[in-house]
Design a protein around this motif. Structure first.
Motif, PDB file in Angstrom:
ATOM      1  N   GLY A  86     -58.217  73.951 -70.651  1.00 44.51           N
ATOM      2  CA  GLY A  86     -59.019  75.063 -70.146  1.00 44.51           C
ATOM      3  C   GLY A  86     -60.518  74.892 -70.328  1.00 44.51           C
ATOM      4  N   THR A  87     -60.955  73.842 -71.043  1.00 44.84           N
ATOM      5  CA  THR A  87     -62.383  73.599 -71.251  1.00 44.84           C
ATOM      6  C   THR A  87     -63.065  73.282 -69.917  1.00 44.84           C
ATOM      7  N   ASP A  88     -64.229  73.887 -69.673  1.00 44.69           N
ATOM      8  CA  ASP A  88     -64.967  73.650 -68.428  1.00 44.69           C
ATOM      9  C   ASP A  88     -65.425  72.202 -68.321  1.00 44.69           C
ATOM     10  N   ILE A  89     -65.380  71.680 -67.095  1.00 44.80           N
ATOM     11  CA  ILE A  89     -65.856  70.332 -66.776  1.00 44.80           C
ATOM     12  C   ILE A  89     -66.971  70.488 -65.749  1.00 44.80           C
ATOM     13  N   TYR A  90     -68.088  69.771 -65.953  1.00 42.98           N
ATOM     14  CA  TYR A  90     -69.274  69.915 -65.115  1.00 42.98           C
ATOM     15  C   TYR A  90     -69.528  68.668 -64.274  1.00 42.98           C
ATOM     16  N   ALA A  91     -70.090  68.865 -63.097  1.00 43.35           N
ATOM     17  CA  ALA A  91     -70.546  67.746 -62.273  1.00 43.35           C
ATOM     18  C   ALA A  91     -71.712  67.090 -63.009  1.00 43.35           C
ATOM     19  N   ILE A  92     -71.674  65.768 -63.152  1.00 45.25           N
ATOM     20  CA  ILE A  92     -72.721  65.073 -63.907  1.00 45.25           C
ATOM     21  C   ILE A  92     -74.024  64.970 -63.132  1.00 45.25           C
ATOM     22  N   ALA A  93     -73.952  65.149 -61.804  1.00 43.63           N
ATOM     23  CA  ALA A  93     -75.132  65.085 -60.930  1.00 43.63           C
ATOM     24  C   ALA A  93     -74.762  65.729 -59.598  1.00 43.63           C
ATOM     25  N   ASP A  94     -75.750  65.948 -58.756  1.00 41.79           N
ATOM     26  CA  ASP A  94     -75.479  66.461 -57.415  1.00 41.79           C
ATOM     27  C   ASP A  94     -74.589  65.461 -56.674  1.00 41.79           C
ATOM     28  N   GLY A  95     -73.720  65.983 -55.813  1.00 39.94           N
ATOM     29  CA  GLY A  95     -72.870  65.079 -55.049  1.00 39.94           C
ATOM     30  C   GLY A  95     -71.944  65.827 -54.110  1.00 39.94           C
ATOM     31  N   ILE A  96     -71.007  65.074 -53.521  1.00 40.44           N
ATOM     32  CA  ILE A  96     -70.026  65.623 -52.587  1.00 40.44           C
ATOM     33  C   ILE A  96     -68.640  65.283 -53.094  1.00 40.44           C
ATOM     34  N   VAL A  97     -67.765  66.285 -53.121  1.00 40.97           N
ATOM     35  CA  VAL A  97     -66.391  66.073 -53.576  1.00 40.97           C
ATOM     36  C   VAL A  97     -65.653  65.216 -52.552  1.00 40.97           C
ATOM     37  N   LYS A  98     -65.186  64.059 -53.009  1.00 39.86           N
ATOM     38  CA  LYS A  98     -64.465  63.124 -52.138  1.00 39.86           C
ATOM     39  C   LYS A  98     -62.957  63.297 -52.255  1.00 39.86           C
ATOM     40  N   TYR A  99     -62.483  63.814 -53.391  1.00 39.99           N
ATOM     41  CA  TYR A  99     -61.044  63.966 -53.587  1.00 39.99           C
ATOM     42  C   TYR A  99     -60.787  65.003 -54.662  1.00 39.99           C
ATOM     43  N   ALA A 100     -59.731  65.782 -54.477  1.00 42.97           N
ATOM     44  CA  ALA A 100     -59.247  66.726 -55.488  1.00 42.97           C
ATOM     45  C   ALA A 100     -57.742  66.824 -55.302  1.00 42.97           C
ATOM     46  N   GLY A 101     -57.002  66.229 -56.229  1.00 39.12           N
ATOM     47  CA  GLY A 101     -55.551  66.238 -56.104  1.00 39.12           C
ATOM     48  C   GLY A 101     -54.904  65.299 -57.106  1.00 39.12           C
ATOM     49  N   TRP A 102     -53.636  64.963 -56.838  1.00 37.21           N
ATOM     50  CA  TRP A 102     -52.894  64.059 -57.714  1.00 37.21           C
ATOM     51  C   TRP A 102     -53.408  62.643 -57.506  1.00 37.21           C
ATOM     52  N   TYR A 103     -53.666  61.912 -58.618  1.00 37.46           N
ATOM     53  CA  TYR A 103     -54.294  60.599 -58.524  1.00 37.46           C
ATOM     54  C   TYR A 103     -53.584  59.595 -59.442  1.00 37.46           C
ATOM     55  N   GLY A 104     -52.281  59.537 -59.329  1.00 36.24           N
ATOM     56  CA  GLY A 104     -51.473  58.567 -60.081  1.00 36.24           C
ATOM     57  C   GLY A 104     -51.590  58.724 -61.582  1.00 36.24           C
ATOM     58  N   ALA A 105     -51.860  57.610 -62.289  1.00 36.69           N
ATOM     59  CA  ALA A 105     -51.940  57.623 -63.756  1.00 36.69           C
ATOM     60  C   ALA A 105     -53.024  58.563 -64.269  1.00 36.69           C
ATOM     61  N   GLY A 107     -53.403  61.522 -63.205  1.00 32.69           N
ATOM     62  CA  GLY A 107     -52.935  62.894 -63.054  1.00 32.69           C
ATOM     63  C   GLY A 107     -53.798  63.635 -62.043  1.00 32.69           C
ATOM     64  N   TYR A 108     -53.880  64.945 -62.201  1.00 23.61           N
ATOM     65  CA  TYR A 108     -54.728  65.727 -61.306  1.00 23.61           C
ATOM     66  C   TYR A 108     -56.182  65.368 -61.586  1.00 23.61           C
ATOM     67  N   SER A 109     -56.938  65.072 -60.523  1.00 29.61           N
ATOM     68  CA  SER A 109     -58.292  64.542 -60.676  1.00 29.61           C
ATOM     69  C   SER A 109     -59.240  65.067 -59.613  1.00 29.61           C
ATOM     70  N   VAL A 110     -60.534  64.999 -59.924  1.00 26.35           N
ATOM     71  CA  VAL A 110     -61.608  65.302 -58.976  1.00 26.35           C
ATOM     72  C   VAL A 110     -62.520  64.087 -58.942  1.00 26.35           C
ATOM     73  N   LEU A 111     -62.875  63.628 -57.722  1.00 23.01           N
ATOM     74  CA  LEU A 111     -63.793  62.506 -57.540  1.00 23.01           C
ATOM     75  C   LEU A 111     -65.009  63.000 -56.771  1.00 23.01           C
ATOM     76  N   ILE A 112     -66.198  62.664 -57.270  1.00 22.57           N
ATOM     77  CA  ILE A 112     -67.446  63.100 -56.643  1.00 22.57           C
ATOM     78  C   ILE A 112     -68.312  61.881 -56.333  1.00 22.57           C
ATOM     79  N   SER A 113     -68.810  61.834 -55.099  1.00 25.36           N
ATOM     80  CA  SER A 113     -69.706  60.773 -54.659  1.00 25.36           C
ATOM     81  C   SER A 113     -71.148  61.216 -54.895  1.00 25.36           C
ATOM     82  N   HIS A 114     -71.941  60.315 -55.505  1.00 22.28           N
ATOM     83  CA  HIS A 114     -73.342  60.591 -55.798  1.00 22.28           C
ATOM     84  C   HIS A 114     -74.224  59.564 -55.083  1.00 22.28           C
ATOM     85  N   LYS A 115     -75.526  59.716 -55.216  1.00 18.12           N
ATOM     86  CA  LYS A 115     -76.476  58.759 -54.630  1.00 18.12           C
ATOM     87  C   LYS A 115     -76.283  57.370 -55.221  1.00 18.12           C
TER      88      LYS A 115
END
Length: 195
Positions: A86-105, A107-115
């Protein structure tokens, strides 16, 4: 003519010296985190990126290691940061979410593309996603929460504990697995993060 020379040439030089002596050291040493509201954390830092979570308790570093669980690679392509579910997770920099879902080993993951070809991965998160593919996010924005160890689904989840219970990827407990890639190559996140 002499006064004009003083005003046009020497005054700007004098002012730039004063600024560099008194103001630049103050700006470069201003490292702090200021909570703006429950969804945004504003950070002033000399680093390009902020920490993705308030904890800095690294439980597994980047690189080769003994696999902690079946299905986990002996090459650890990120860092594990201890945190409660339940601990909040923050974007490390500005970006665009490339993926949010199940990501194999991972588990559930979020991927963000940055400059500059950077991609940040936040793994073992809750499947109650706070962002969606295509969302623009800002540095410090809450994008996810640390997920539970045990989960229901997804279908055919190969990751289980010794009792056969489904886990959130190859994990032994709640934590954030955080990874950074530069132009498709994994790098040690700690070399990029604010100390």
């Amino acid at each position: 003519m002499k006064k004009l020379f003083l005003y046009l040439y020497l005054l700007p030089i004098f002012l730039s010296i004063i600024i560099s002596i008194f103001f630049i050291p103050y700006i470069s040493n201003s490292n702090y985190v200021l909570t703006y509201n429950k969804n945004i954390v504003i950070v002033k830092s000399d680093s390009k990126f902020i920490w993705p979570i308030k904890s800095k308790n690294i439980t597994s570093k980047f690189g080769y290691r003994k696999s902690p669980t079946e299905g986990a690679s002996s090459y650890h392509g990120g860092v594990d940061i201890a945190a409660k579910e339940g601990t909040d997770i923050y974007a490390i920099a500005d970006g665009i979410v490339k993926y949010a879902g199940w990501y194999g080993a991972n588990g559930y993951s979020v991927l963000i593309s940055h400059k500059d070809g950077m991609l940040s991965t936040y793994a073992h998160v809750s499947n109650d996603f706070l962002v969606s593919i295509g969302d623009e996010v800002k540095m410090g924005e809450t994008i996810a929460r640390v997920g539970p160890r045990y989960i229901e689904g997804p279908a055919n989840n190969p990751y289980k504990d010794s009792n056969g219970n489904s886990t959130n990827g190859a994990t032994t407990g709640s934590h954030l697995h955080f990874a950074l890639s530069v132009n498709g190559k994994r790098v040690d996140p700690l070399e990029y993060m604010k100390k």
